[in-house]
Design an enzyme around this catalytic site. Structure first.
Site, PDB file in Angstrom:
ATOM      1  N   HIS A 114      16.324 -24.728   9.542  1.00  0.00           N
ATOM      2  CA  HIS A 114      15.009 -24.127   9.328  1.00  0.00           C
ATOM      3  C   HIS A 114      14.444 -23.640  10.665  1.00  0.00           C
ATOM      4  O   HIS A 114      14.003 -22.493  10.783  1.00  0.00           O
ATOM      5  CB  HIS A 114      14.065 -25.143   8.687  1.00  0.00           C
ATOM      6  CG  HIS A 114      12.613 -24.769   8.772  1.00  0.00           C
ATOM      7  ND1 HIS A 114      12.093 -23.698   8.095  1.00  0.00           N
ATOM      8  CD2 HIS A 114      11.577 -25.299   9.473  1.00  0.00           C
ATOM      9  CE1 HIS A 114      10.799 -23.589   8.366  1.00  0.00           C
ATOM     10  NE2 HIS A 114      10.456 -24.548   9.208  1.00  0.00           N
TER      11      HIS A 114
ATOM     12  N   ASP B 151      12.172   8.756  20.474  1.00  0.00           N
ATOM     13  CA  ASP B 151      13.006   7.660  19.976  1.00  0.00           C
ATOM     14  C   ASP B 151      13.029   6.594  21.067  1.00  0.00           C
ATOM     15  O   ASP B 151      12.356   6.718  22.080  1.00  0.00           O
ATOM     16  CB  ASP B 151      14.433   8.156  19.661  1.00  0.00           C
ATOM     17  CG  ASP B 151      15.129   7.242  18.643  1.00  0.00           C
ATOM     18  OD1 ASP B 151      15.087   6.012  18.838  1.00  0.00           O
ATOM     19  OD2 ASP B 151      15.689   7.758  17.661  1.00  0.00           O
TER      20      ASP B 151
ATOM     21  N   TRP C 227      16.425 -28.128  16.205  1.00  0.00           N
ATOM     22  CA  TRP C 227      16.574 -26.787  16.795  1.00  0.00           C
ATOM     23  C   TRP C 227      16.557 -26.869  18.312  1.00  0.00           C
ATOM     24  O   TRP C 227      16.960 -25.932  18.979  1.00  0.00           O
ATOM     25  CB  TRP C 227      15.504 -25.837  16.274  1.00  0.00           C
ATOM     26  CG  TRP C 227      14.218 -25.840  17.036  1.00  0.00           C
ATOM     27  CD1 TRP C 227      13.162 -26.674  16.829  1.00  0.00           C
ATOM     28  CD2 TRP C 227      13.839 -24.985  18.129  1.00  0.00           C
ATOM     29  NE1 TRP C 227      12.161 -26.397  17.722  1.00  0.00           N
ATOM     30  CE2 TRP C 227      12.543 -25.359  18.536  1.00  0.00           C
ATOM     31  CE3 TRP C 227      14.470 -23.940  18.807  1.00  0.00           C
ATOM     32  CZ2 TRP C 227      11.870 -24.746  19.579  1.00  0.00           C
ATOM     33  CZ3 TRP C 227      13.789 -23.325  19.852  1.00  0.00           C
ATOM     34  CH2 TRP C 227      12.497 -23.728  20.230  1.00  0.00           C
TER      35      TRP C 227
ATOM     36  N   SER D 106      21.988  -9.898  21.607  1.00  0.00           N
ATOM     37  CA  SER D 106      21.189  -8.937  20.853  1.00  0.00           C
ATOM     38  C   SER D 106      19.771  -8.867  21.410  1.00  0.00           C
ATOM     39  O   SER D 106      19.226  -7.782  21.623  1.00  0.00           O
ATOM     40  CB  SER D 106      21.178  -9.343  19.380  1.00  0.00           C
ATOM     41  OG  SER D 106      20.090  -8.754  18.723  1.00  0.00           O
ATOM     42  N   SER D 107      19.168 -10.028  21.691  1.00  0.00           N
ATOM     43  CA  SER D 107      17.803 -10.045  22.221  1.00  0.00           C
ATOM     44  C   SER D 107      17.718  -9.372  23.580  1.00  0.00           C
ATOM     45  O   SER D 107      16.784  -8.618  23.848  1.00  0.00           O
ATOM     46  CB  SER D 107      17.310 -11.480  22.375  1.00  0.00           C
ATOM     47  OG  SER D 107      17.136 -12.060  21.133  1.00  0.00           O
TER      48      SER D 107
ATOM     49  N   HIS E  57      10.081 -22.722  26.743  1.00  0.00           N
ATOM     50  CA  HIS E  57       8.651 -22.455  26.764  1.00  0.00           C
ATOM     51  C   HIS E  57       8.332 -20.972  26.819  1.00  0.00           C
ATOM     52  O   HIS E  57       7.538 -20.495  26.008  1.00  0.00           O
ATOM     53  CB  HIS E  57       7.889 -23.251  27.817  1.00  0.00           C
ATOM     54  CG  HIS E  57       6.456 -23.275  27.409  1.00  0.00           C
ATOM     55  ND1 HIS E  57       5.979 -24.128  26.459  1.00  0.00           N
ATOM     56  CD2 HIS E  57       5.442 -22.446  27.696  1.00  0.00           C
ATOM     57  CE1 HIS E  57       4.725 -23.832  26.197  1.00  0.00           C
ATOM     58  NE2 HIS E  57       4.370 -22.820  26.937  1.00  0.00           N
TER      59      HIS E  57
ATOM     60  N   GLU F 249      10.112 -18.807  25.599  1.00  0.00           N
ATOM     61  CA  GLU F 249      10.485 -18.396  24.239  1.00  0.00           C
ATOM     62  C   GLU F 249       9.291 -18.515  23.293  1.00  0.00           C
ATOM     63  O   GLU F 249       9.056 -17.656  22.436  1.00  0.00           O
ATOM     64  CB  GLU F 249      11.646 -19.268  23.747  1.00  0.00           C
ATOM     65  CG  GLU F 249      11.955 -19.175  22.262  1.00  0.00           C
ATOM     66  CD  GLU F 249      12.559 -17.849  21.846  1.00  0.00           C
ATOM     67  OE1 GLU F 249      13.114 -17.161  22.722  1.00  0.00           O
ATOM     68  OE2 GLU F 249      12.452 -17.506  20.654  1.00  0.00           O
TER      69      GLU F 249
ATOM     70  N   TYR G 251       6.231 -18.104  24.055  1.00  0.00           N
ATOM     71  CA  TYR G 251       5.342 -16.968  24.305  1.00  0.00           C
ATOM     72  C   TYR G 251       5.962 -15.666  23.850  1.00  0.00           C
ATOM     73  O   TYR G 251       5.254 -14.732  23.485  1.00  0.00           O
ATOM     74  CB  TYR G 251       4.933 -16.940  25.776  1.00  0.00           C
ATOM     75  CG  TYR G 251       4.025 -18.094  26.069  1.00  0.00           C
ATOM     76  CD1 TYR G 251       2.731 -18.081  25.587  1.00  0.00           C
ATOM     77  CD2 TYR G 251       4.467 -19.227  26.718  1.00  0.00           C
ATOM     78  CE1 TYR G 251       1.898 -19.159  25.762  1.00  0.00           C
ATOM     79  CE2 TYR G 251       3.637 -20.310  26.907  1.00  0.00           C
ATOM     80  CZ  TYR G 251       2.359 -20.274  26.425  1.00  0.00           C
ATOM     81  OH  TYR G 251       1.539 -21.343  26.585  1.00  0.00           O
TER      82      TYR G 251
ATOM     83  N   SER H  64      -4.773  -7.213  18.659  1.00  0.00           N
ATOM     84  CA  SER H  64      -5.631  -6.394  19.514  1.00  0.00           C
ATOM     85  C   SER H  64      -5.664  -4.946  19.059  1.00  0.00           C
ATOM     86  O   SER H  64      -6.518  -4.178  19.499  1.00  0.00           O
ATOM     87  CB  SER H  64      -5.152  -6.446  20.966  1.00  0.00           C
ATOM     88  OG  SER H  64      -5.150  -7.770  21.416  1.00  0.00           O
TER      89      SER H  64
ATOM     90  N   HIS I 248       6.135 -29.947  30.107  1.00  0.00           N
ATOM     91  CA  HIS I 248       5.161 -30.620  29.239  1.00  0.00           C
ATOM     92  C   HIS I 248       5.786 -30.987  27.891  1.00  0.00           C
ATOM     93  O   HIS I 248       5.184 -31.700  27.108  1.00  0.00           O
ATOM     94  CB  HIS I 248       3.864 -29.813  29.068  1.00  0.00           C
ATOM     95  CG  HIS I 248       3.995 -28.542  28.303  1.00  0.00           C
ATOM     96  ND1 HIS I 248       3.264 -27.424  28.595  1.00  0.00           N
ATOM     97  CD2 HIS I 248       4.752 -28.199  27.239  1.00  0.00           C
ATOM     98  CE1 HIS I 248       3.570 -26.456  27.747  1.00  0.00           C
ATOM     99  NE2 HIS I 248       4.482 -26.905  26.925  1.00  0.00           N
ATOM    100  N   HIS I 249       6.984 -30.472  27.636  1.00  0.00           N
ATOM    101  CA  HIS I 249       7.727 -30.928  26.453  1.00  0.00           C
ATOM    102  C   HIS I 249       8.464 -32.235  26.753  1.00  0.00           C
ATOM    103  O   HIS I 249       9.138 -32.775  25.889  1.00  0.00           O
ATOM    104  CB  HIS I 249       8.746 -29.875  26.024  1.00  0.00           C
ATOM    105  CG  HIS I 249       8.134 -28.561  25.662  1.00  0.00           C
ATOM    106  ND1 HIS I 249       7.729 -28.264  24.389  1.00  0.00           N
ATOM    107  CD2 HIS I 249       7.832 -27.475  26.411  1.00  0.00           C
ATOM    108  CE1 HIS I 249       7.215 -27.040  24.368  1.00  0.00           C
ATOM    109  NE2 HIS I 249       7.266 -26.542  25.577  1.00  0.00           N
TER     110      HIS I 249
ATOM    111  N   THR J 276      -5.660 -17.799  27.684  1.00  0.00           N
ATOM    112  CA  THR J 276      -5.629 -17.755  26.225  1.00  0.00           C
ATOM    113  C   THR J 276      -7.051 -17.706  25.680  1.00  0.00           C
ATOM    114  O   THR J 276      -7.360 -16.961  24.745  1.00  0.00           O
ATOM    115  CB  THR J 276      -4.881 -18.977  25.670  1.00  0.00           C
ATOM    116  OG1 THR J 276      -3.695 -19.162  26.432  1.00  0.00           O
ATOM    117  CG2 THR J 276      -4.510 -18.769  24.225  1.00  0.00           C
TER     118      THR J 276
ATOM    119  N   LYS K  69      -8.568 -14.292  25.878  1.00  0.00           N
ATOM    120  CA  LYS K  69      -8.168 -13.414  24.783  1.00  0.00           C
ATOM    121  C   LYS K  69      -9.023 -13.638  23.551  1.00  0.00           C
ATOM    122  O   LYS K  69      -9.528 -12.699  22.924  1.00  0.00           O
ATOM    123  CB  LYS K  69      -6.699 -13.647  24.437  1.00  0.00           C
ATOM    124  CG  LYS K  69      -5.784 -13.044  25.452  1.00  0.00           C
ATOM    125  CD  LYS K  69      -4.354 -13.150  25.014  1.00  0.00           C
ATOM    126  CE  LYS K  69      -3.495 -12.195  25.801  1.00  0.00           C
ATOM    127  NZ  LYS K  69      -3.748 -10.786  25.511  1.00  0.00           N
TER     128      LYS K  69
ATOM    129  N   ARG L 210       8.424 -37.154  13.876  1.00  0.00           N
ATOM    130  CA  ARG L 210       8.984 -35.979  13.221  1.00  0.00           C
ATOM    131  C   ARG L 210      10.473 -36.206  12.949  1.00  0.00           C
ATOM    132  O   ARG L 210      11.072 -37.147  13.440  1.00  0.00           O
ATOM    133  CB  ARG L 210       8.762 -34.737  14.072  1.00  0.00           C
ATOM    134  CG  ARG L 210       9.412 -34.796  15.437  1.00  0.00           C
ATOM    135  CD  ARG L 210       8.926 -33.693  16.347  1.00  0.00           C
ATOM    136  NE  ARG L 210       9.557 -32.421  16.026  1.00  0.00           N
ATOM    137  CZ  ARG L 210       9.749 -31.450  16.934  1.00  0.00           C
ATOM    138  NH1 ARG L 210       9.348 -31.603  18.183  1.00  0.00           N
ATOM    139  NH2 ARG L 210      10.329 -30.327  16.594  1.00  0.00           N
TER     140      ARG L 210
END
Lengths: 547, 57, 371
Positions: A92, A121, A157, A185-186, A269, A271, A273, A284, A318-319, A344, A347, A466
């Site tokens: 998932h 293009d 994950w 690909s990314s 991290h 990732e 964002y 926006s 921080h993870h 943040t 924004k 979790r």
């Protein structure tokens, strides 16, 4: 995955078939049928392919989530065994992150960036085709691991070593290969986007004239180019550990399991964002349109996006507050993480101030964008709480964290994608989406999302870890509510598919400028946008920055 | 030079007046801004490291 | 300290500190000074978020209502105001500094593991905890004792469903206990919410944490880091006792452990070993090899009618003592004592129709371990 993609899906069909007819003479060698989609180098067609792919993956990942929620409906093991449960939570996460959210944003980028900067293009059309077709390969491979002996990835994950190396199922090597392909690909997609934005803007459009969706994607693309190689290096080290007898992450051989986490989150991290900055761009664009008022603080939005991107490289640990970092490191990462709240916050304040003294109407894109602002901010608040390192010792790896990141990803990233789809559907198809159904989809989604994820805050605070297939009795009520909410949310998404399909087939005709308050360049081309646009560069009128 | 530093600092916290921004974009070369920004970023990180080290004592 | 957070903290405490136990909705206040500090930090930041949320969402919903297009609102055209932007950058920074100060102080206390009265080694294993009282010669394993019949719905759920163990970690109150934490296989995380201790146990690393419990009682938690298939079935139970009670418990345990060590030299009967082996098997082996030795392929081979195992006694003993490198089977040489090892090998060689008749004496196992 290729067979799963209908070669003549209605969305692609109607958005392009008229245009195809128009441009047929100029491109008489244009292949037909499946080959047309396999070989297309058109940014609009590739954008549609990305979006359809991500929608399919969204449902596959969603089904995995529903298996998890069904098992957690009641205490005890009823439906699946813990081993399969772990595979479902892992898949998932992987599918939603790498195959649903990221390709959806890339799809929107493909469609909209050339239209928003007045380019004919993408800069590298063949590369564009290649980066899309890598994805079905990668995720067919990833999904096929579920059928292999020993099952698919079952280590979450985040695939922490040594659970994902020494103790992993045999299919892990395929998982690594799949992630490598998706990563390539990314990176290719990101290079293409950077090249397009830097080189192909309409004459007269300076960087600070670009719509925010383009800006946020430019910064996102740089983040992708910076961190995807880190992921590639990390999974290559895993591959070596599993197959070639190295000990990067094996303590028994002198390796370091904590090194894995540092590398993973140095990728992970930014990732996070990558999955939210383009959402900022979409919101926006939508809020000023439906407030009929220019975006407040355009420049500070750009700077804040850049600041968030910069800070995202400084907060990874921080993870890892409970892995036993030295005190000074804990403090550094606590302070830097708390600082992210500042840009943040800027924004959010800007969006709210844009609404202030506007003239606001509530069409479906606006509803999703407003829900984004509120619910993303709630996710931001729990993020701020998680940043407080001493308190994180209690929050870490509980459902509080699950609630937090689902609040920023589901009503955050995914609502923004849906807002974007409703906003730009008239441009893609030439028809407005059915507003009644879209509003129904909105209200069902917002009830479902909150019913699913809000109780998780309480379950986590009360002590539920979790990634467990079964739980103690005091968490039963929260889990039952979450499961009901999840199924409600899942089923509501079928309305979304219905709206999109109906919109492709027909509906109220949309003019070039489909929304009264819309200003950007994409609204200057006809709806539906013909297959080839801006073959001669448009004249860019500096509306915002000239005053 | 001081105005470049000021602009970069303003960008860092995300506030910059439009007039000032127009000036920056019409006058300076981008490279100066980029280099200054990288230096200021490093200084920022070092300050944060310093604060953390002091607080940890 | 006359900072606003102090003031807020007082209010939040008055509102919600009335009970020390988990109320099922919020983080438990807990039973240590540190857990109380953490709870207060948690509530302070929570209320700060609530206030900011009320202001921001209030302004937002006011605008949404007041400036509706349907009501004919005419849009203004402003899009910049440096003063406002500086203000809403500066104020959050001040709030954050206000939060960082108490958080730093609490974190420093959490990291001060000096001057401990007692050292306990906590070792995470798939899927149990092992506790060693350092310098006291007391060590034991702590396995989940909730029966699988309850988990599979064949029996009613017990009161502490999934949160019960065969042997809890016993700790004294009012003494500073230092934890040294590591793992044998994958990363686990030892967590008891009411003690506010959560720390990853990582193979090859020794992490430190500490606790000083204020109230006697039984405190329950779980493994918090995904550690494989039975991650959800790895509870932590801490039994906190008055100091004298703890001292006599420790002395008793020590004596029992010495008794057990003497059992190594004695000649054991098959029946005694079988009885002992069955309980070891249930606690340690059955989570992988299953209750009837049927295994769970591909990771966990069957033991019942496993011909290579039945034929090769030396190999069987070696695998149990030293594990299989590169596979899920861990080495049990330090987890189980020679009596337990001998018993469980005897049991697996004679149960479920494996009737080899072999009797493995603890003395032989002790000799193998010594080699």
């Amino acid at each position: 995955m290729a067979p799963k993609l209908p070669p003549q899906h209605p969305l692609q069909h109607s958005s392009t078939v008229v245009a195809d007819g128009q441009s047929h003479d100029a491109h008489s060698a244009h292949p037909k049928g499946v080959m047309r989609w396999l070989l297309t180098t058109n940014h609009k067609e590739i954008g549609s392919l990305y979006l359809i792919f991500s929608l399919i993956m969204f449902f596959i990942g969603g089904i995995f989530a529903l298996v998890v929620r069904a098992e957690l409906f009641q205490p005890g093991l009823q439906l699946v065994e813990p081993e399969f449960f772990n595979q479902m939570t892992t898949m998932h996460g992987l599918i939603m992150v790498f195959a649903a959210v990221m390709p959806a944003f890339t799809g929107l980028a493909n469609w909209m960036i050339p239209l928003q900067i007045g380019a004919p293009d993408m800069a590298l059309p063949r590369l564009n085709n290649f980066s899309f077709w890598l994805l079905p390969v990668a995720f067919t491979l990833l999904l096929s691991t579920l059928l292999m002996p020993g099952g698919g990835p079952n280590f979450g994950w985040t695939f922490y070593a040594p659970l994902s190396t020494t103790y992993a199922p045999p299919s892990t090597t395929f998982f690594i290969l799949a992630l490598h392909i998706a990563g390539i690909s990314s990176i290719l997609g990101a290079i293409n986007i950077v090249a397009t934005i830097l080189n192909m803007r309409a004459p007269g459009m300076r960087m600070m004239d670009m719509p925010l969706f383009v800006w946020t994607w430019l910064i996102t693309a740089f983040l992708l180019i910076a961190v995807m190689p880190v992921l590639a290096g990390l999974i290559t080290m895993m591959l070596m550990d599993i197959n070639f007898g190295t000990s990067f992450f094996d303590a028994a051989g002198g390796g370091d399991p904590v090194l894995f986490q540092h590398l993973f989150w140095f990728f992970g991290h930014p990732e996070v964002y990558i999955m939210i900055l383009p959402a900022f761009g979409i919101v926006s664009a939508i809020i000023p349109t439906f407030a009929r008022k220019p975006l407040f603080g355009y420049a500070s939005m750009v700077y804040a996006t850049a600041a968030i991107a910069l800070l995202s490289f400084l907060v990874w640990a921080h993870h890892m507050f409970v892995v036993g970092l030295p005190l000074a490191a804990e403090l550094f990462f606590m302070y830097s993480t708390m600082l992210i709240a500042v840009p943040t916050g800027v924004k959010v304040f800007n969006w709210v101030t844009t609404l202030f003294r506007g003239s606001i109407s509530f069409e479906s894109p606006m509803l999703f964008a407003l829900a984004f602002v509120v619910l993303f901010t709630i996710g931001g608040f729990s993020g701020l709480m998680l940043a407080i390192a001493p308190a994180d010792f209690q929050y870490h790896d509980t459902y509080f964290v699950v609630a937090h990141f689902h609040y920023v990803l589901v009503p955050g990233a995914i609502f923004a994608i849906m807002a974007g789809v409703y906003y730009w559907l008239p441009k893609w198809t030439g028809h407005y989406p059915n507003e009644k159904l879209a509003q129904c989809h909105f209200w069902c989604s917002i009830i479902g999302v909150n019913l699913t994820f809000f109780p998780m805050h309480f379950a986590g605070l009360a002590g539920m870890p979790r990634r467990i297939p079964d739980y103690a009795l005091q968490f039963a009520d929260f889990n039952m509510l979450s499961s009901i909410g999840a199924f409600f949310f899942g089923v509501s998404q079928l309305i979304f598919v219905l709206v999109v399909v109906l919109c492709v087939r027909g509906g109220k005709k949309a003019p070039a400028k489909a929304w009264e308050g819309a200003e950007d360049l994409e609204w200057s081309v006809p709806s539906p946008a013909p297959l080839h646009t801006f073959e001669t560069p448009p004249v860019f009128n500096r509306t915002q920055s000239s005053d | 030079m001081w105005s470049v530093v000021k602009s970069v600092l303003a960008a860092l916290i995300g506030v910059q007046s439009n007039v000032k921004r127009q000036q920056d974009f019409s006058s300076g070369k981008p490279l100066i801004f980029i280099v200054t920004a990288i230096v200021i970023t490093l200084v920022f990180v070092l300050i944060l490291v310093g604060v953390a080290l002091v607080a940890a004592r | 300290m006359h900072l606003p957070w102090r003031w807020l903290l007082t209010i939040t405490c008055a509102v919600s500190c009335s009970q020390a136990q988990a109320n099922g909705w919020n983080m438990p206040v807990g039973v240590t000074d540190l857990s109380r500090d953490i709870y207060n930090l948690h509530m302070t930041i929570f209320w700060i978020c609530v206030v900011i949320g009320l202001i921001v969402f209030g302004a937002m919903f006011y605008s949404l209502y007041r400036y509706r297009h349907a009501k004919g609102a005419k849009p203004a055209n402003f899009h910049e105001n440096t003063t406002v932007e500086v203000l809403w950058t500066a104020i959050p920074i001040l709030i954050l500094i206000g939060m960082a100060v108490p958080a730093t102080a609490t974190l420093k206390k959490m990291y001060d593991t000096s001057d401990a009265d007692l050292d306990v080694m906590i070792i995470g294993q798939q899927w149990r905890w092992r506790y060693e009282y350092l310098g006291e010669d007391v060590a034991f394993n702590s396995n989940m004792s909730t029966p699988w019949e309850q988990i599979h719905g064949e029996e009613e759920h017990g009161e502490h469903y999934l949160l019960d163990v065969d042997e809890p970690l016993v700790l004294p109150i009012n003494r500073k206990v230092r934890f040294l934490m590591t793992a044998d296989d994958v990363i686990h995380s030892w967590w008891v919410p009411e003690l506010a201790v959560k720390q990853d146990t990582i193979p090859g690393f020794i992490n430190e944490n500490w606790v000083k419990i204020n109230e006697p009682g039984i405190y329950r938690g779980q493994c918090a880091e995904l550690c494989g298939v039975n991650h959800g079935f790895m509870p932590v139970v801490v039994h906190a006792m008055e100091e004298e009670e703890f001292d006599s418990w420790l002395a008793e345990r020590k004596e029992a452990q010495e008794q057990e060590a003497m059992g190594v030299d004695r000649e054991w009967e098959l029946d005694d070993l079988m009885a002992r082996g069955e309980s070891v098997y249930r606690a340690i082996c059955s989570s992988c090899h299953q209750s009837e030795g049927q295994g769970a392929l591909p990771a966990f081979p069957a033991l019942a009618n496993n011909q290579p195992m039945i034929d090769d006694f030396d190999w069987h003993l070696d695998v149990v003592i030293n594990g299989v490198s590169g596979a899920a089977m861990p080495a049990f040489r330090s987890t189980l004592n020679p009596v337990e090892l001998a018993a469980v090998v005897t049991y697996t060689r004679n149960a479920w129709g494996n009737d080899t008749g072999d009797v493995v004496q603890p003395a032989l196992v002790a000799e193998k371990i010594a080699q």
